[in-house]
Design an enzyme around this catalytic site. Structure first.
Site, mmCIF file in Angstrom:
data_model
loop_
_atom_site.group_PDB
_atom_site.id
_atom_site.type_symbol
_atom_site.label_atom_id
_atom_site.label_comp_id
_atom_site.label_asym_id
_atom_site.label_seq_id
_atom_site.Cartn_x
_atom_site.Cartn_y
_atom_site.Cartn_z
ATOM 1 N N ASP A 137 -0.181 -2.210 5.893
ATOM 2 C CA ASP A 137 0.914 -1.991 4.955
ATOM 3 C C ASP A 137 0.776 -0.571 4.414
ATOM 4 O O ASP A 137 -0.228 0.108 4.660
ATOM 5 C CB ASP A 137 0.849 -3.013 3.811
ATOM 6 C CG ASP A 137 1.970 -2.835 2.798
ATOM 7 O OD1 ASP A 137 3.103 -2.550 3.206
ATOM 8 O OD2 ASP A 137 1.707 -2.958 1.585
ATOM 9 N N SER A 138 1.760 -0.151 3.641
ATOM 10 C CA SER A 138 1.719 1.184 3.047
ATOM 11 C C SER A 138 0.680 1.291 1.935
ATOM 12 O O SER A 138 0.454 2.376 1.410
ATOM 13 C CB SER A 138 3.095 1.551 2.494
ATOM 14 O OG SER A 138 3.483 0.637 1.482
ATOM 15 N N TYR A 154 6.274 3.764 1.340
ATOM 16 C CA TYR A 154 7.112 3.991 2.510
ATOM 17 C C TYR A 154 8.598 3.982 2.138
ATOM 18 O O TYR A 154 9.411 4.584 2.832
ATOM 19 C CB TYR A 154 6.867 2.899 3.556
ATOM 20 C CG TYR A 154 5.617 3.047 4.387
ATOM 21 C CD1 TYR A 154 4.713 4.082 4.190
ATOM 22 C CD2 TYR A 154 5.355 2.138 5.398
ATOM 23 C CE1 TYR A 154 3.574 4.197 4.960
ATOM 24 C CE2 TYR A 154 4.215 2.250 6.192
ATOM 25 C CZ TYR A 154 3.325 3.268 5.970
ATOM 26 O OH TYR A 154 2.192 3.379 6.747
ATOM 27 N N GLY A 155 8.932 3.253 1.086
ATOM 28 C CA GLY A 155 10.337 3.066 0.727
ATOM 29 C C GLY A 155 11.083 4.339 0.410
ATOM 30 O O GLY A 155 12.318 4.364 0.434
ATOM 31 N N CYS A 202 4.601 -5.277 5.920
ATOM 32 C CA CYS A 202 5.381 -4.343 5.113
ATOM 33 C C CYS A 202 6.834 -4.508 5.495
ATOM 34 O O CYS A 202 7.192 -4.337 6.676
ATOM 35 C CB CYS A 202 4.910 -2.914 5.384
ATOM 36 S SG CYS A 202 5.918 -1.635 4.609
ATOM 37 N N THR A 245 9.394 -2.630 4.702
ATOM 38 C CA THR A 245 9.994 -1.349 5.062
ATOM 39 C C THR A 245 9.599 -0.938 6.473
ATOM 40 O O THR A 245 10.444 -0.508 7.272
ATOM 41 C CB THR A 245 9.577 -0.264 4.055
ATOM 42 O OG1 THR A 245 9.982 -0.655 2.744
ATOM 43 C CG2 THR A 245 10.216 1.064 4.393
ATOM 44 N N GLU A 259 0.534 0.014 -6.952
ATOM 45 C CA GLU A 259 -0.575 0.735 -6.331
ATOM 46 C C GLU A 259 -1.564 1.245 -7.380
ATOM 47 O O GLU A 259 -2.765 1.325 -7.141
ATOM 48 C CB GLU A 259 -0.043 1.908 -5.505
ATOM 49 C CG GLU A 259 0.558 1.525 -4.166
ATOM 50 C CD GLU A 259 -0.491 1.077 -3.156
ATOM 51 O OE1 GLU A 259 -1.541 1.737 -3.034
ATOM 52 O OE2 GLU A 259 -0.268 0.041 -2.499
ATOM 53 N N CYS A 299 9.537 -7.073 -0.737
ATOM 54 C CA CYS A 299 8.461 -6.105 -0.476
ATOM 55 C C CYS A 299 7.149 -6.838 -0.700
ATOM 56 O O CYS A 299 7.014 -7.593 -1.677
ATOM 57 C CB CYS A 299 8.585 -4.909 -1.427
ATOM 58 S SG CYS A 299 7.184 -3.754 -1.362
ATOM 59 N N HIS A 334 4.437 -5.845 -1.784
ATOM 60 C CA HIS A 334 3.771 -5.489 -3.041
ATOM 61 C C HIS A 334 4.221 -6.412 -4.188
ATOM 62 O O HIS A 334 3.446 -6.667 -5.123
ATOM 63 C CB HIS A 334 4.096 -4.045 -3.439
ATOM 64 C CG HIS A 334 3.300 -3.006 -2.727
ATOM 65 N ND1 HIS A 334 3.545 -2.636 -1.420
ATOM 66 C CD2 HIS A 334 2.256 -2.232 -3.132
ATOM 67 C CE1 HIS A 334 2.693 -1.691 -1.059
ATOM 68 N NE2 HIS A 334 1.898 -1.421 -2.085
#
Length: 228
Positions: A13-14, A45-46, A76, A78, A157, A189, A191
């Site tokens: 994932d990002s 990434y978005g 992810c 995105t 994050e 998402c 996250h």
């Protein structure tokens, strides 16, 4: 290509978001070796172009395959929307499982026929998401109301899962979606499940504790289990 049965499953994932998917995979497949790649240096990434996301996805896939991965999970939304087709073209022999916003289960669950979607700007703008959105809207009559949560991935994050700025960001989007009479909310998402408690608290504060929340991490794990 033949691989060892005990080879790891690569998940990426990002950033930390894909860990919300990994936890379901660990429960469903406790004996599998899991290798997780968090591309935090390039998060979120978005806010990146589709070309950048495709390039990063292929680079990470190459790295995970070099570590002996027997399958890849694009944890992810995105990256799935932007790059999973390219990934499957480059590695047609590889088991590749992606993740998409849970529009279908949300459409099945919603009684008001109004569904809210929290996602990144890149996911909402992707051809893959738009096609799924339009197909389901036409087939079910459900209206999807989208909110691009710019800045939310950054907050997560940083570990600011219950911080005031995170709560304010969420509350603004949720208030707008509730005005559309939604009864179901899609976390688009990986996250976002990490702030689900904050989302639920915000919904209670806004007088809407009954809103159903869709997290597709379980579906990804089940699909991976079937493929493996």
């Amino acid at each position: 290509m033949p691989v060892a049965a005990d080879a790891p499953i690569g998940i990426f994932d990002s950033g930390v978001g894909g860990l919300s998917v990994l936890r379901h995979i660990r429960i469903d497949m406790p004996h599998e070796h899991l290798l997780y790649f968090a591309d935090s240096a390039y998060a979120p990434y978005g806010e990146r172009s589709e070309a950048e996301i495709v390039e990063r996805t292929l680079t990470i896939a190459q790295f995970l395959l070099a570590q002996g991965a027997k399958a890849l999970v694009v944890a992810c939304n995105t990256a799935t929307a932007a790059a999973i087709s390219a990934l499957r073209i480059h590695y047609p022999w590889l088991i590749v499982v992606g993740i998409e916003p849970g529009l279908k289960p949300a459409a099945q669950q919603s009684r008001s026929r109004q569904v809210g979607v929290l996602a990144t700007r890149a996911t909402l703008a992707s051809a893959r998401f738009i096609a799924l959105h339009d197909q389901l809207s036409a087939a079910t009559g459900v209206r999807f109301h989208n909110a691009a949560c710019i800045g939310l991935v950054d907050q997560i994050e940083q570990g600011a899962l219950s911080a005031a700025p995170t709560a304010q960001l969420l509350q603004g989007h949720l208030k707008t979606l509730l005005a559309q009479q939604i009864d179901t909310l899609v976390l688009g998402c990986t996250h976002y499940p990490f702030v689900q408690p904050l989302i639920e608290e915000s919904l209670r504060n806004l007088g809407a504790p009954e809103i159903g929340i869709i997290d597709t991490g379980v579906a990804v794990s089940r699909q991976l289990t079937r493929r493996i």
